[in-house]
Motif scaffolding. Structure first.
Motif, PDB file in Angstrom:
ATOM      1  N   ASP A 205       0.854  -1.190   0.000  1.00  0.00           N
ATOM      2  CA  ASP A 205       0.000   0.000   0.000  1.00  0.00           C
ATOM      3  C   ASP A 205       0.888   1.236   0.000  1.00  0.00           C
ATOM      4  N   GLY A 206       0.709   2.080  -0.995  1.00  0.00           N
ATOM      5  CA  GLY A 206       1.498   3.299  -1.049  1.00  0.00           C
ATOM      6  C   GLY A 206       2.443   3.364  -2.228  1.00  0.00           C
ATOM      7  N   CYS A 207       2.321   2.431  -3.147  1.00  0.00           N
ATOM      8  CA  CYS A 207       3.131   2.544  -4.363  1.00  0.00           C
ATOM      9  C   CYS A 207       2.501   3.622  -5.237  1.00  0.00           C
ATOM     10  N   PRO A 208       3.240   4.668  -5.577  1.00  0.00           N
ATOM     11  CA  PRO A 208       2.659   5.760  -6.366  1.00  0.00           C
ATOM     12  C   PRO A 208       2.067   5.282  -7.687  1.00  0.00           C
TER      13      PRO A 208
ATOM     14  N   VAL B 225      13.057   0.143   2.292  1.00  0.00           N
ATOM     15  CA  VAL B 225      13.401   1.253   3.195  1.00  0.00           C
ATOM     16  C   VAL B 225      13.586   2.542   2.394  1.00  0.00           C
ATOM     17  N   LEU B 226      14.310   2.456   1.308  1.00  0.00           N
ATOM     18  CA  LEU B 226      14.578   3.671   0.534  1.00  0.00           C
ATOM     19  C   LEU B 226      13.309   4.222  -0.119  1.00  0.00           C
TER      20      LEU B 226
ATOM     21  N   LEU C 200      26.706 -23.292   7.231  1.00  0.00           N
ATOM     22  CA  LEU C 200      27.587 -22.130   7.387  1.00  0.00           C
ATOM     23  C   LEU C 200      26.785 -20.833   7.373  1.00  0.00           C
ATOM     24  N   GLY C 201      27.370 -19.816   7.979  1.00  0.00           N
ATOM     25  CA  GLY C 201      26.807 -18.459   7.914  1.00  0.00           C
ATOM     26  C   GLY C 201      27.758 -17.554   7.164  1.00  0.00           C
ATOM     27  N   GLY C 202      27.656 -16.266   7.412  1.00  0.00           N
ATOM     28  CA  GLY C 202      28.559 -15.341   6.734  1.00  0.00           C
ATOM     29  C   GLY C 202      27.996 -13.941   6.660  1.00  0.00           C
ATOM     30  N   ILE C 203      28.495 -13.205   5.683  1.00  0.00           N
ATOM     31  CA  ILE C 203      28.151 -11.783   5.581  1.00  0.00           C
ATOM     32  C   ILE C 203      27.660 -11.453   4.172  1.00  0.00           C
ATOM     33  N   ILE C 204      26.616 -10.649   4.113  1.00  0.00           N
ATOM     34  CA  ILE C 204      26.213 -10.043   2.845  1.00  0.00           C
ATOM     35  C   ILE C 204      26.467  -8.544   2.925  1.00  0.00           C
ATOM     36  N   THR C 205      27.144  -8.035   1.919  1.00  0.00           N
ATOM     37  CA  THR C 205      27.398  -6.598   1.826  1.00  0.00           C
ATOM     38  C   THR C 205      26.430  -6.007   0.812  1.00  0.00           C
ATOM     39  N   CYS C 206      25.887  -4.858   1.136  1.00  0.00           N
ATOM     40  CA  CYS C 206      24.968  -4.207   0.210  1.00  0.00           C
ATOM     41  C   CYS C 206      25.464  -2.794  -0.097  1.00  0.00           C
ATOM     42  N   VAL C 207      25.389  -2.418  -1.353  1.00  0.00           N
ATOM     43  CA  VAL C 207      25.865  -1.103  -1.798  1.00  0.00           C
ATOM     44  C   VAL C 207      24.730  -0.383  -2.522  1.00  0.00           C
ATOM     45  N   ILE C 208      24.481   0.850  -2.115  1.00  0.00           N
ATOM     46  CA  ILE C 208      23.422   1.651  -2.745  1.00  0.00           C
ATOM     47  C   ILE C 208      24.056   2.880  -3.375  1.00  0.00           C
ATOM     48  N   GLU C 209      23.904   2.982  -4.686  1.00  0.00           N
ATOM     49  CA  GLU C 209      24.477   4.134  -5.387  1.00  0.00           C
ATOM     50  C   GLU C 209      23.366   5.112  -5.812  1.00  0.00           C
ATOM     51  N   ASN C 210      23.733   6.358  -5.902  1.00  0.00           N
ATOM     52  CA  ASN C 210      22.810   7.412  -6.367  1.00  0.00           C
ATOM     53  C   ASN C 210      21.619   7.640  -5.451  1.00  0.00           C
ATOM     54  N   CYS C 211      21.793   7.387  -4.191  1.00  0.00           N
ATOM     55  CA  CYS C 211      20.702   7.697  -3.263  1.00  0.00           C
ATOM     56  C   CYS C 211      20.585   9.214  -3.157  1.00  0.00           C
ATOM     57  N   PRO C 212      19.386   9.746  -3.337  1.00  0.00           N
ATOM     58  CA  PRO C 212      19.240  11.202  -3.210  1.00  0.00           C
ATOM     59  C   PRO C 212      19.680  11.676  -1.822  1.00  0.00           C
TER      60      PRO C 212
ATOM     61  N   ALA D 142      10.619  -5.733  -5.458  1.00  0.00           N
ATOM     62  CA  ALA D 142      10.806  -5.491  -6.895  1.00  0.00           C
ATOM     63  C   ALA D 142      10.059  -4.217  -7.312  1.00  0.00           C
ATOM     64  N   PHE D 143       8.886  -3.992  -6.721  1.00  0.00           N
ATOM     65  CA  PHE D 143       8.177  -2.747  -7.003  1.00  0.00           C
ATOM     66  C   PHE D 143       8.954  -1.554  -6.448  1.00  0.00           C
ATOM     67  N   ALA D 144       9.523  -1.720  -5.279  1.00  0.00           N
ATOM     68  CA  ALA D 144      10.317  -0.632  -4.697  1.00  0.00           C
ATOM     69  C   ALA D 144      11.498  -0.302  -5.601  1.00  0.00           C
ATOM     70  N   LYS D 145      12.124  -1.342  -6.119  1.00  0.00           N
ATOM     71  CA  LYS D 145      13.259  -1.111  -7.021  1.00  0.00           C
ATOM     72  C   LYS D 145      12.829  -0.380  -8.292  1.00  0.00           C
ATOM     73  N   LEU D 146      11.682  -0.783  -8.830  1.00  0.00           N
ATOM     74  CA  LEU D 146      11.184  -0.103 -10.029  1.00  0.00           C
ATOM     75  C   LEU D 146      10.915   1.365  -9.729  1.00  0.00           C
ATOM     76  N   PHE D 147      10.337   1.618  -8.587  1.00  0.00           N
ATOM     77  CA  PHE D 147      10.058   2.999  -8.204  1.00  0.00           C
ATOM     78  C   PHE D 147      11.359   3.790  -8.046  1.00  0.00           C
ATOM     79  N   LEU D 148      12.335   3.185  -7.388  1.00  0.00           N
ATOM     80  CA  LEU D 148      13.604   3.875  -7.147  1.00  0.00           C
ATOM     81  C   LEU D 148      14.393   4.086  -8.433  1.00  0.00           C
ATOM     82  N   SER D 149      14.151   3.223  -9.415  1.00  0.00           N
ATOM     83  CA  SER D 149      14.921   3.362 -10.655  1.00  0.00           C
ATOM     84  C   SER D 149      14.531   4.652 -11.382  1.00  0.00           C
ATOM     85  N   GLN D 150      13.346   5.179 -11.061  1.00  0.00           N
ATOM     86  CA  GLN D 150      12.970   6.509 -11.582  1.00  0.00           C
ATOM     87  C   GLN D 150      14.005   7.558 -11.173  1.00  0.00           C
TER      88      GLN D 150
END
Lengths: 360, 360, 360, 360
Positions: A28-31, A346-347, A206-218, A139-147
Motif C-alpha cells: 500500500d502506497g506505491c505511487p 526502506v529507501l 555455514l553463515g557469513g556476511i552479505i554486503t549491500c551497496v546503494i548508489e545514487n541515493c538522493p 521489486a516494485f520498490a526497485k522499479l520505483f527507485l529506478s525513476q
C-alpha cells in the motif's frame, strides 16, 4: 502492532505460512503511474527461489507471482497492489517429527509459548519462505527507485571464514550474478562454493556476511531522531531470518579508530560537495549525504543441520530431533535478493516521506 | 512519519534542540497505577548528564526533570506523561564558527540539505542532548518493567582497543556504576580511563562498544515477522547518536561457526525448558525465550575533535573547522544509560503488545 | 495506540490535565521553512480562551503559548515543535466535591473504571482545556495551508433551537468574528446570545451546531478507502469534547432525496471542471474535488449545569452532585476555533500525504 | 498513510478492484486460539452479496471466501489471516462508456485527478465491492468479540422518508434478518420494500439510515483524547461508500435539548452502577460505560441512476452518462452487515488496546 507490516508511506503487509495455499503481500502506497515490468518482478523472485543450484535446498517451488490488484493497463494505479505466490512443493509429513518437539535454534519453542499453538509444518510463519513476499514487493520498490536512478546491489562477502578481501569499489558488482554463491570476485566465489559443498557433505551449515551497496541515493533521506536511515536499514536487515548483526560505514572496525582517523572531510568535487572518504557509509546524522551507502548484514549458520540433535518436547521430556528434510547448507546466496529487497523498501519509504516534507 | 516518535503501545515523542528553552518528551501509553519514584528518574538523568567526571565534557547541565502531566498523587493515571528538561548552560556564540561551514562527520551538511535551514547552535536537533529525553522516558519504562522483575544493565566493554575480556556472566555488573567509565571489571576500567585521558590530551577521540544484558525478560516478547525483538532493539540502538553497528547473541563472531557449533540445544532445568547454551542471545525467531538477552552496540569515535579540520562552507568553498568547545573525548560512559533506556522502551512496548494479544 | 496523537504526516501529540503545571503539544512533521507569526498563533488561542465574554465561563486563563523548539530565526526547521501553555487559574478545591462522586454525563465514571485512578480536578485529562493545545498546533497547520491559499472558517449555525437560516454562501463569514457567539448573521447572533443569557440564568446549558467551510482546498486530498477525507474530518470533529454528530455535504437531509435530486452534475466553468451543485460537500469518493468543503458538527448541551443532580459515588451509594463552579452555559462560541484547528490539522496531514504520493 | 488499512491492534488491510482477479484482506492482530467457524464467515458474506433479493442489484457473485493463512486445525495461530474473494461476474464492457467521462457524484473524477490514471471498470477501487473484504474480516472480529458476549446488530431504520418509528428497545432486532430490507419492524419493512420497488421502476434511487446497536460492550473501551470510541466508530462508518453522516446517542436531536434534559443520571442497579437514561449512547468521555452503544449512519441515495445525466469528459467537453448497468436502487439492506463489520472491527481493536494497558 502485530508485526507483519513494514514501512510507513511505502508499506507492505505480508501473510502466509510455509504450508498453506499461498503466501503473499499487500503493498500500500506505491505511487500511481509506474510502468510495471512483470518479467523483472519474476526474475527477482527467481533469484531467491529454492532449488536454483546444487548449493541450495533441493525443494522445488516455481514461485510464480500472481498480481491481484493495483495494476491497470501495465501501470500502477495508486491503489493497493496484492501479490500472491502459491505454495507448491509441500511435504507436510516431513514435519510430523517436530509436531511435538522443538528444533534447536528455531522458532518452534517461542511460537508455541507466545501463541499457545503453532503450525509446525515447515516452520509455519517462521519459515524463510515468507521472504518471497518481501522480494516481490521489493521489486516494485526497485522499479520505483529506478525513476531516481537509485541502484541497489548486494553480494556475499564472506562464507564461514572465506572472506572476499576486495572492497566493493574494486569489483564489478554485476559479476555477483554470474556465479551461484553471488560473490563478485570469481576466485573467492569458487572457494566459497567449495566450502559449502564440503559442509553440506558433513551435514552441517555455514553463515557469513552479505554486503549491500546503494548508489545514487538522493541526499536527504532519513528521518531523525528515531527513523534515521541506517536505523531503518538496520531494522530491515535484522528482520530477515537468521540475521544476527548489522553495521554500516566503518562499522565495528571503525570503533577501533580515533576521531581524527575516522572523520570524513568535506571537499568540493565537480561543483558539488562530497566527502573525501566515506567512513560514514553515505549517512550522516541519520540522513543520506549523497555518497554510496554500504552496510554489512551477518547471517548465522542455518539452524537445521543434517545431524541428530538433542532437544525436548513440549512437556520438557528429552527427545532427539532428526537431521532430515531438504534444507540450505548456507542461506547467503538466496538471501542476496532479500537484502536488496528490504533495502529497496526502506529507501522507497523514505523517498516518499522526503517528498511529503520537501517544502523549498 | 517525521521520525520523532518511538514505540507503538508504549510510545515516546521527543522534542528539543541543544539551545532552545528546553528539551523533553511525551510518553503516551504508560499504564495507570504505576507508583512513581521521582528520585529514581532524576538519578537516571544524572548518569547521563554532562560534567559528571573529568573524562566527559565539562559543560554543566543540571538536567532537572519537570513532570508536566500524567501523574496524580504519586501514581501514573494512564494519560500522557510530559517531561521537560530546561536547557541551562548554553554558549551559542561557541557555534558561530559553524554557522556557515560543515563540521566533518556531523549532521550539519545533511540537515542543511534536507531542511534548507538548520539551527547550528550545538548541532541543534542532531545534538546528543536529545537523548536526555530518552533517558527520562526510559526511567518510566524501567519502573514499569520492574513490576515483572525485568532487569536491564549495560556497561562499557571496549574503549578503542582496550577490551574487557570477561564475559558478562563472570562479572558483577553492578560494579559498572562504581567507576567513571562504567566497566564492571575494575582493572579494565582503569586502563580505559587512562586511554581516554591520553586521547583527550591529544585533542582526539575514541569509540568502542557497550554491552547490554537483560535478565528475567518474560517469554514471548517480539512480533514477527518485521518487529522481531532483536530488530526493534537494533533499530533502537542504531537510532542513538554515533552508533555504527549492532549485534546480538553470538553476533558477527557466531557467523564464523558451523550450525552444529552455534545451535542452542534445549534442555529441561528446574522443571522448565531452557537452552544449554545461549548463542541465540535470548531471542529465537524474533521472540524472547526466557534466557538472558544480550547485545553489543558499536559507537564510532566522537566526530568533534580538538584539532582543526578541513571542510567546506555551504557554497562549497574550502574552509577550516576549528577544534574548540567543550566536548566528550569518548561518549561511552554517558551512553550506558541511553542504551539501557532504549532497551527498556523496546521491552515495555513489547510487553504491552504481548498483553494485548495474550488470549489463553 | 494510547490515543493522544492525531494525524500521520502532520502529527500532533497533546498532553496535560486541567490542573497540572501546563498543557501542551508536540507537532511532528511541520515542513521546514515556514515563517512563523507568533502573534497569529496567540490570536487563535485567544479566540478559544475562557473568560472572553459574558456568555462564556468566567475562569481566567491568559493561555500564553511558549514555543520550546522547532523554530530558528522565525522559521520552522523541520524538527518537532513543542508548545507549552501554563495552567494559571486553578481552583483545585472547587473539585473536592467530586473526588468521590461521578458528575452526570461527564467522563468521571468511565475514567475511574478504565484507569482505576483519576485526577478529578477540573475533569483532569477529560477537560476541554486540552483543546487549547489543539488550537495552538492548528495555528501552525493553518499557516502551512495558507501557502496553498486554503481558507478555513467555522461559525455557530444553531444554538438550541435558534437556527441561522442563511446558507454559508449568503453571508460574509468574516462577520462571525465580530460578535461573541460567532454567528456571521448579526440578527441571528443577537437572538443566540439572548438565548444563552436566559439559559445561564436558569442554571442550565445549551448545545447546537457549528458549520465549517473550507475554500480553495486542492483537488486530490483524502486517501481511500479508509482515510477518506470526510472520514478523517468526521473523526477529528467527533474527538472534540461534547460532539455527538457529524455530517458533510447534503448530510442527513440529503438522505431524504432521490439520487436524481442529490447528484452533482459535472460542468465546465472557466476552463475547469466543476460540479453544478455541491451536495457532495467538496468530497467525492473520499477525495476533495476542488469545490467548497462544508460540514456540520453537533455539540450536546454542556453536561455541567448549575443545578444539583442525583448521582452515585464510587461505591454505588446515592449522592448529589452540586451545581457549582465556573462553567460555560454553551461551548459553541469557544468551540469555533477548535473546529477550525482540527479541520486544518486534517488538511495539512492530507496535503503532505498527497505530496508524498504525487508522481506525475 | 495510503489509506487502505484500518485499526491499530486488530488491523486490516484490504485490496482489490471491482474487475481484477480477486479482492481480499489481510487481518493482522487476530489473537491466537480462536476457533474458526467458516460457515459463519461465509454467512456474513452472503448477507452482503449482490443478487440476494429483487431489491438489490442483479449482479451475481458467489463471494466465496478462501482462507490463505493464519488458521491451523480450525484455530487462529496469531499470524496474519489472509482472505481472498474471487471476482466472478465481471462485465468490463459495461463500463466502456465511462472510460472517458465522469459519472456524477461518483469517484471517477477525483480518482483521475488524484492518481492521473484510473481503472474505470466498475468503479475500480472505489467500488463498494471492496466492502466484501471488510465483512469477511469483520466476521473474525465478531467471533473474537463473542468471547466477551458482545453483540452487534444493525438494521435499516429509514429508507427515503419511510421511517421506523419504534425505538430499538421496542423491537426484536433479530427480526431484521427475516425480511429483505432488514428492518425489524415487519410493517415498516413492507413499506420500505414497496418504496424501493417504486423508485427502481422510476430508474431512481434512495438513501436512508442504518441504526446499529451494541450490547454487552465491556466498560473502558476507547482511548481519549483522539481515539474516543465514538470518534473511531464515526470514522469507520464514514469510510463506508455513500455515507454522509454519523451520530451517536442523542445525536443531532439531542442538541436541541437543555443540559438538564440531556444528562444521564447515575444510579445503582443490581449492585452495579448504571445510568438511568442512556442519551450518551453508552459512551462517556470517549469511553464505553457499559450501557448499550447505539448510533445512526446516514447513506445518501445511490449515485448511479437509470437515467441519462449530463456530464463532462476528461477534457471538459460536455457529454452524457447513460443510465445503464446492474445497480442497487438502495444500498441499505446490503449495507447492514457492512455497518456491523466496521463496528466489530472498531470494538475488537479497542478491546485489544484495552487489554494492553490494563494494569490492575
Amino acid at each position: 502492532m502485530a508485526g507483519n507490516s513494514f514501512g510507513q508511506a511505502f508499506r507492505i503487509t505480508t501473510y502466509g505460512e510455509s504450508h498453506g495455499p499461498s503466501i503473499g503481500v499487500i503493498l500500500d502506497g506505491c505511487p500511481a503511474g509506474l510502468s510495471i515490468d512483470e518479467e523483472y518482478i519474476q526474475k527477482e523472485l527467481d533469484r531467491r527461489k529454492p532449488g536454483q543450484s546444487h548449493i541450495t535446498t533441493q525443494r522445488k517451488e516455481s514461485d510464480l507471482v500472481h498480481i491481484q490488484s493495483g495494476i491497470f493497463e501495465g501501470q500502477t494505479t495508486g491503489t493497493p497492489i496484492a501479490l500472491l505466490i502459491p505454495n507448491e512443493d509441500q511435504r507436510s509429513k516431513d514435519y510430523s517429527h517436530i509436531a511435538d518437539s522443538f528444533r534447536p535454534s528455531h522458532a518452534d519453542y517461542t511460537y508455541q509459548k507466545k501463541y499457545g499453538i503453532r503450525d509446525y509444518r515447515g516452520g509455519g510463519r517462521s519459515s524463510a519462505r515468507e521472504t518471497a513476499a518481501r522480494v516481490a514487493a521489493g521489486a516494485f520498490a526497485k522499479l520505483f527507485l529506478s525513476q531516481e536512478k537509485v541502484k541497489i546491489r548486494a553480494y556475499v562477502s564472506r562464507v564461514g571464514s572465506i572472506l572476499c578481501l576486495k572492497n566493493y569499489k574494486e569489483m564489478d558488482l554485476d559479476l555477483a550474478e554470474t556465479n551461484i554463491i553471488r560473490c563478485p570476485d570469481p576466485e573467492t566465489a569458487s572457494r566459497m562454493i567449495e566450502e559449502i559443498e564440503t559442509i553440506r557433505k558433513a551435514g552441517d551449515t555455514l553463515g557469513g556476511i552479505i554486503t549491500c551497496v546503494i548508489e545514487n541515493c538522493p541526499i536527504g533521506l532519513g528521518e531523525p531522531v528515531f527513523d534515521k536511515l541506517h536505523a531503518e536499514l538496520g531494522k530491515a536487515m535484522l528482520s530477515i531470518n537468521a540475521v544476527q548483526g548489522f553495521e554500516y560505514g566503518s562499522g565495528f572496525e571503525g570503533t577501533y579508530k580515533k576521531g581524527s582517523e575516522n572523520n570524513d572531510l568535506f571537499v568540493q568535487r565537480d561543483a558539488e560537495i562530497h566527502t573525501r572518504t566515506n567512513r560514514s557509509g553515505g549517512i550522516q546524522g541519520g540522513i543520506s549525504n549523497g555518497e554510496d551507502i554500504y552496510f554489512n548484514t551477518a547471517f548465522k549458520p542455518v539452524a537445521t543441520i543434517m545431524q541428530d540433535q538433542e532437544s525436548v518436547d513440549q512437556f520438557g521430556n528429552s527427545t532427539q530431533v532428526k537431521g532430515k528434510g531438504r534444507h540450505d547448507p548456507c542461506v547467503l546466496p538466496r538471501a542476496v535478493p532479500i537484502v536488496e529487497a528490504m533495502a529497496a523498501l526502506v529507501l522507497a519509504d523514505h523517498l516518499l516521506r522526503f517528498k511529503a516534507y520537501k517544502n523549498f
